[in-house]
Write an enzyme that holds these catalytic residues in place. Structure first.
Site, mmCIF file in Angstrom:
data_model
loop_
_atom_site.group_PDB
_atom_site.id
_atom_site.type_symbol
_atom_site.label_atom_id
_atom_site.label_comp_id
_atom_site.label_asym_id
_atom_site.label_seq_id
_atom_site.Cartn_x
_atom_site.Cartn_y
_atom_site.Cartn_z
ATOM 1 N N LYS A 60 36.238 28.666 42.493
ATOM 2 C CA LYS A 60 36.861 29.811 42.239
ATOM 3 C C LYS A 60 37.874 30.411 43.245
ATOM 4 C CE LYS A 60 34.671 33.906 41.344
ATOM 5 N NZ LYS A 60 35.715 34.646 41.954
ATOM 6 N N ASP A 67 40.281 33.426 39.341
ATOM 7 C CA ASP A 67 39.842 34.920 38.958
ATOM 8 C C ASP A 67 40.851 35.913 39.065
ATOM 9 O OD1 ASP A 67 37.676 36.537 37.954
ATOM 10 O OD2 ASP A 67 36.436 36.276 40.030
ATOM 11 N N LYS A 101 41.428 38.369 36.873
ATOM 12 C CA LYS A 101 40.981 39.399 36.284
ATOM 13 C C LYS A 101 42.289 40.172 35.660
ATOM 14 C CE LYS A 101 36.647 40.099 38.405
ATOM 15 N NZ LYS A 101 36.599 39.155 39.527
ATOM 16 N N ASP A 150 47.032 44.210 31.950
ATOM 17 C CA ASP A 150 48.508 44.918 31.943
ATOM 18 C C ASP A 150 48.990 44.883 30.537
ATOM 19 O OD1 ASP A 150 51.050 45.755 33.107
ATOM 20 O OD2 ASP A 150 50.385 44.572 34.907
ATOM 21 N N ILE A 151 50.206 45.349 30.572
ATOM 22 C CA ILE A 151 51.124 45.367 29.270
ATOM 23 C C ILE A 151 51.024 43.900 28.625
ATOM 24 C CG2 ILE A 151 52.226 47.550 29.690
ATOM 25 C CD1 ILE A 151 54.910 45.638 30.045
ATOM 26 N N THR A 196 29.710 42.921 37.226
ATOM 27 C CA THR A 196 28.368 42.775 37.502
ATOM 28 C C THR A 196 27.978 43.619 38.657
ATOM 29 O OG1 THR A 196 28.913 40.717 38.742
ATOM 30 C CG2 THR A 196 27.794 40.491 36.744
HETATM 31 O O1 C5P Z 1 29.428 36.562 46.692
HETATM 32 P P1 C5P Z 1 28.980 36.852 45.302
HETATM 33 O O2 C5P Z 1 28.362 35.779 44.832
HETATM 34 O O3 C5P Z 1 28.617 38.185 44.839
HETATM 35 O O4 C5P Z 1 30.350 36.647 44.237
HETATM 36 C C1 C5P Z 1 30.742 36.495 42.990
HETATM 37 C C2 C5P Z 1 31.880 36.322 42.736
HETATM 38 O O5 C5P Z 1 32.224 36.541 41.445
HETATM 39 C C3 C5P Z 1 33.077 37.371 43.341
HETATM 40 O O6 C5P Z 1 34.333 36.295 43.596
HETATM 41 C C4 C5P Z 1 33.375 38.266 42.423
HETATM 42 O O7 C5P Z 1 34.912 38.623 42.331
HETATM 43 C C5 C5P Z 1 32.973 37.220 40.933
HETATM 44 N N1 C5P Z 1 32.815 38.031 39.941
HETATM 45 C C6 C5P Z 1 31.899 39.103 39.665
HETATM 46 N N2 C5P Z 1 31.361 39.685 38.750
HETATM 47 C C7 C5P Z 1 32.206 39.580 37.503
HETATM 48 C C8 C5P Z 1 33.269 38.698 37.507
HETATM 49 C C9 C5P Z 1 33.623 37.978 38.791
HETATM 50 O O8 C5P Z 1 30.947 39.175 40.788
HETATM 51 N N3 C5P Z 1 31.891 40.230 36.519
#
Ligand code: C5P
Length: 233
Positions: free
Chosen positions: A34, A61, A63, A66-67, A117
């Site tokens: 990712k 990733d 995320k 936007d318009i 999360t």
């Molecule tokens: O280091 P860690 O395991 O916390 O990383 C989680 C990864 O998942 C990060 O790259 C973060 O940007 C991504 N992420 C997240 N929660 C989300 C979507 C993506 O932690 N809802």
């Protein structure tokens, strides 16, 4: 699908050189890499294109939010890179529909972010949202499915409830994974690999517990072992 194919490693590192070195260390012990915002803005998109050319499934990733014209055109550009997955914030139908148009007939799988999360119910109140967190997650999962997305990104705390709303085929991708005893860091709704798979997650996203481990390959293999054991149950 092998248990290791379900492990998505977040390459949250400052540059392509560090990312390549991690990929060399982890090799085939993980299924998907990712590339998130930090690496995307430091050579990560070119790296994604290179890895995709070599047949690696890559998760962008970005995320997106936007318009519509911007989301549609950005999604189309990402689809042309050969990436396998892309994230889009699942806040409204305009954004989701634009991403579906941008994906066109490419193989890019679209994933809607439900509620990040790291957010707790108190953070939602700060956003002026007084719906219970799990209800908001279910609502966004439903919107995402109706728009024609392939799945959602959601915490293990809500995976089982999402499964009830979206059925068996829709993908649930779960970040905020922490092996038993590991520090939660900034994740507010962390679960173990075993709990996430048990709740119905298809893929786990793991960053720091692997990338900052003294032996990243051993850490990845231990998580794959836990995924395999949870699936066998
Ligand atoms: O280091 P860690 O395991 O916390 O990383 C989680 C990864 O998942 C990060 O790259 C973060 O940007 C991504 N992420 C997240 N929660 C989300 C979507 C993506 O932690 N809802």
């Amino acid at each position: 699908m092998l248990p290791r194919d379900r492990l998505i490693v977040a390459l949250d590192v400052p540059g392509a050189a560090e990312a390549k070195s991690l990929i060399e260390t982890l090799g085939d012990s993980v299924g998907v890499y990712k590339i998130g915002l930090e690496l995307l803005f430091s050579g990560g998109f070119a790296l994604a294109q290179e890895l995709a050319r070599h047949g690696r499934p890559i998760f962008i990733d970005a995320k997106l939010l936007d318009i519509e014209a911007t989301v549609e055109r950005a999604t189309a550009a990402i689809a042309r890179s050969g990436a396998a997955f892309l994230t889009v914030h699942a806040l409204d139908c305009k954004t989701l529909d634009a991403a579906v148009r941008g994906r066109g007939d490419s193989a890019l799988k679209l994933l809607g972010i439900t509620v990040l999360t790291n957010l707790s119910p108190a953070d939602l109140i700060e956003q002026c949202c007084d719906h219970p967190l799990a209800e908001l997650v279910r609502h966004r999962a439903k919107l995402t499915k109706e728009a024609g997305f392939d799945g959602v990104v959601a915490s293990g705390h809500e995976a089982a409830q999402i499964r009830e709303v979206v059925g068996r085929e829709f993908l649930i991708v779960t970040p905020g994974i922490r092996p038993q005893g590991a520090e939660a860091q900034d994740q507010a709704r962390a679960v173990t690999p075993r709990a996430a798979i048990g709740a119905g997650a298809d893929y786990l996203v793991v960053g720091r517990p692997i990338t900052r481990a003294p032996d990243p390959r051993a850490a990845a293999e231990a998580i794959v072992g836990e995924i395999a054991a949870a699936l066998a149950r």
